[in-house]
Scaffold this active site. Structure first.
Site, PDB file in Angstrom:
ATOM      1  N   ASP A 173       0.614  -1.172  -0.329  1.00 36.62           N
ATOM      2  CA  ASP A 173       0.166   0.356  -0.320  1.00 36.62           C
ATOM      3  C   ASP A 173       0.928   1.246   0.065  1.00 36.62           C
ATOM      4  O   ASP A 173       2.144   1.066   0.850  1.00 36.62           O
ATOM      5  CB  ASP A 173      -0.504  -0.027   1.148  1.00 36.62           C
ATOM      6  CG  ASP A 173      -1.869  -1.020   1.209  1.00 36.62           C
ATOM      7  OD1 ASP A 173      -2.034  -1.806   0.093  1.00 36.62           O
ATOM      8  OD2 ASP A 173      -3.149  -1.070   2.092  1.00 36.62           O
ATOM      9  N   HIS A 273       3.681  -7.611  -0.472  1.00 34.49           N
ATOM     10  CA  HIS A 273       3.499  -8.984  -0.781  1.00 34.49           C
ATOM     11  C   HIS A 273       4.066  -9.245  -2.453  1.00 34.49           C
ATOM     12  O   HIS A 273       4.708  -8.149  -2.976  1.00 34.49           O
ATOM     13  CB  HIS A 273       1.942  -8.969  -1.028  1.00 34.49           C
ATOM     14  CG  HIS A 273       0.786  -9.144   0.451  1.00 34.49           C
ATOM     15  ND1 HIS A 273       0.187  -9.756   0.751  1.00 34.49           N
ATOM     16  CD2 HIS A 273       1.709  -8.182   0.785  1.00 34.49           C
ATOM     17  CE1 HIS A 273      -0.255  -9.830   1.926  1.00 34.49           C
ATOM     18  NE2 HIS A 273       0.330  -8.371   2.190  1.00 34.49           N
ATOM     19  N   SER A 387       7.599   3.505   4.584  1.00 34.93           N
ATOM     20  CA  SER A 387       9.653   3.075   3.903  1.00 34.93           C
ATOM     21  C   SER A 387       9.323   2.993   2.255  1.00 34.93           C
ATOM     22  O   SER A 387       8.228   3.696   1.782  1.00 34.93           O
ATOM     23  CB  SER A 387      10.561   1.923   4.057  1.00 34.93           C
ATOM     24  OG  SER A 387      11.541   1.903   3.748  1.00 34.93           O
TER      25      SER A 387
END
Length: 438
Positions: A173, A273, A387
């Site tokens: 995200d 992911h 990050s």
């Protein structure tokens, strides 16, 4: 029985400072200390100093975020694109022990919070950084620390994965900062307008990207040096059932190399992911600086992503080379790999002298040549806070145009990004697609 004589208290030499009973003292007890009588009912509790420090740091981060958000809004309203301009603050950051500070912050993050305070703290964080607590897999009371809350998993179905086999999905995200295609060996990735860094520096000198770049460049150079061959009608074939002209490039598709840079805000979901079905063949850990990665840092610190601590996962998917670089930042020195739990980042023994970190730590996953197979959407890593993730990958590049009678025509990339710089994206959403070829 022995008797003890009780002496009256001597008068104080400073009457104004003398101890006097307060008629309402029972109404002004510290909220964190219970009396002996109430202790039997409620229990004694003293707020740990580490928890207080955590709350102070939370307030500082919230204030900084509000200030930076306001600056971003003002620049967008004026239509100003950020440009690279180093300043004194960027130079000063190199003098600070950011790695040690990040380890200290990590220790504070691991402090177990009182159960009754957890919902209030986590809800305050969610309001400050726009987190969606409805997606959390567990009740807020069950996250013992801020670290456990930040790397929380989500409810099943919160991030549906695009099932199209001809697409790559976002691994995180976040906000899309940069994206594009790398053309030729030594191609640069733009950090911000006015400054770029090389993909080779980001991924490492031993990266398999070099071979992919040289192969792609050699193929493109050969085609450009023999334009007549690509236009010759001897390459065409005719379908009897449905007359149609086919170009040879459609039968032998090229591969292009693309990149996408995504920034995770502190309030974003912090797990990484897999963007595709692929084999992770090697891992490369670079022990570097831990500069911040907010908008100001991106436009003021040279080689920000190259100098910061990062973990690079590299391997192969059905279309060729693919790599994911998870880049640490201030207070985010710890990068956790779910496929290699024993990996430790931001180690106290790591040394950085004269801006030159120690050589990267490489590991080739077994079985050699195959590595670890991961499916699209599978969890592979996680950050403590916000990050940046950089993806570099090969994708199909073919000719969509048909050559005209005069030999002219247009050539476009078969792979197209579904997103643009500045977009918000979530795990599982497509970042690019390409068409199927018969």
């Amino acid at each position: 029985m022995r008797r003890f004589r009780v002496w009256p208290p001597s008068p104080s030499p400073w009457p104004l400072l003398a101890s006097r009973p307060c008629p309402h003292s029972h109404h002004h007890r510290s909220p964190f200390h219970a009396s002996a009588n109430s202790g039997a009912r409620q229990g004694n509790f003293i707020l740990p100093g580490a928890t207080a420090a955590t709350l102070v740091m939370f307030g500082i981060l919230h204030a900084r975020r509000m200030y930076e958000d306001q600056k971003v809004v003002e620049r967008k309203e004026k239509g100003i694109e950020p440009e690279f301009s180093p300043d004194f603050k960027a130079s000063f950051l190199r003098l600070l022990p950011l790695r040690s500070m990040s380890r200290l912050w990590g220790s504070l993050m691991e402090v177990e919070l009182p159960v009754f305070m957890r919902p209030a703290i986590y809800k305050a964080w969610a309001r400050a950084f726009h987190s969606n607590l409805q997606e959390a897999a567990m009740p807020l009371e069950e996250y013992p620390s801020l670290q456990a809350f930040f790397i929380r998993s989500l409810k099943e179905g919160s991030r549906p994965i695009d099932a199209d086999p001809n697409c790559l999905v976002s691994p995180v995200d976040g906000k899309v900062l940069r994206l594009g295609e790398l053309r030729g060996p030594g191609t640069m990735i733009e950090q911000v307008k006015g400054f770029s860094y090389s993909a080779a520096s980001l991924l490492g000198a031993s990266s398999s990207l070099h071979g992919a770049e040289e192969e792609d460049f050699s193929r493109e150079h050969t085609e450009q040096s023999n334009p007549a061959d690509s236009n010759a009608k001897s390459w065409w074939r005719v379908s009897v059932a449905k007359p149609k002209l086919w170009d040879q490039t459609l039968l032998s598709p090229k591969k292009g190399i693309f990149y996408c840079v995504i920034y995770l805000h502190p309030g974003d979901y912090h797990r990484v992911h897999s963007p595709v079905d692929w084999n992770i063949i090697k891992r490369r850990h670079f022990s570097g600086h831990l500069f911040p990665q907010n908008e100001r840092a991106v436009r003021t610190i040279r080689n920000l992503y190259v100098e910061n601590e990062r973990v690079v996962l590299e391997g192969q998917w059905k279309e060729g080379f693919v790599a994911i670089a998870a880049i640490g930042a201030t207070n985010v020195g710890s990068i956790k790999l779910y496929i290699e739990p024993e990996l430790r980042t931001n180690r106290a023994g790591s040394k950085i002298l004269n801006s030159q970190p120690e050589p990267p730590d490489d590991r080739v996953y077994e079985p050699v040549g195959t590595g670890v197979m991961v499916k699209k959407g599978e969890e592979i890593a996680g950050f403590k806070m916000g990050s940046t993730v950089v993806m570099v990958f090969e994708a199909p590049v073919v000719s969509k145009a048909r050559w005209r009678e005069d030999g002219s025509g247009t050539v476009t990339s078969d792979f197209d990004f579904c997103i643009k710089a500045g977009d918000r994206i979530r795990v599982g959403e497509a970042i690019g697609r390409w068409t199927s070829r018969e």
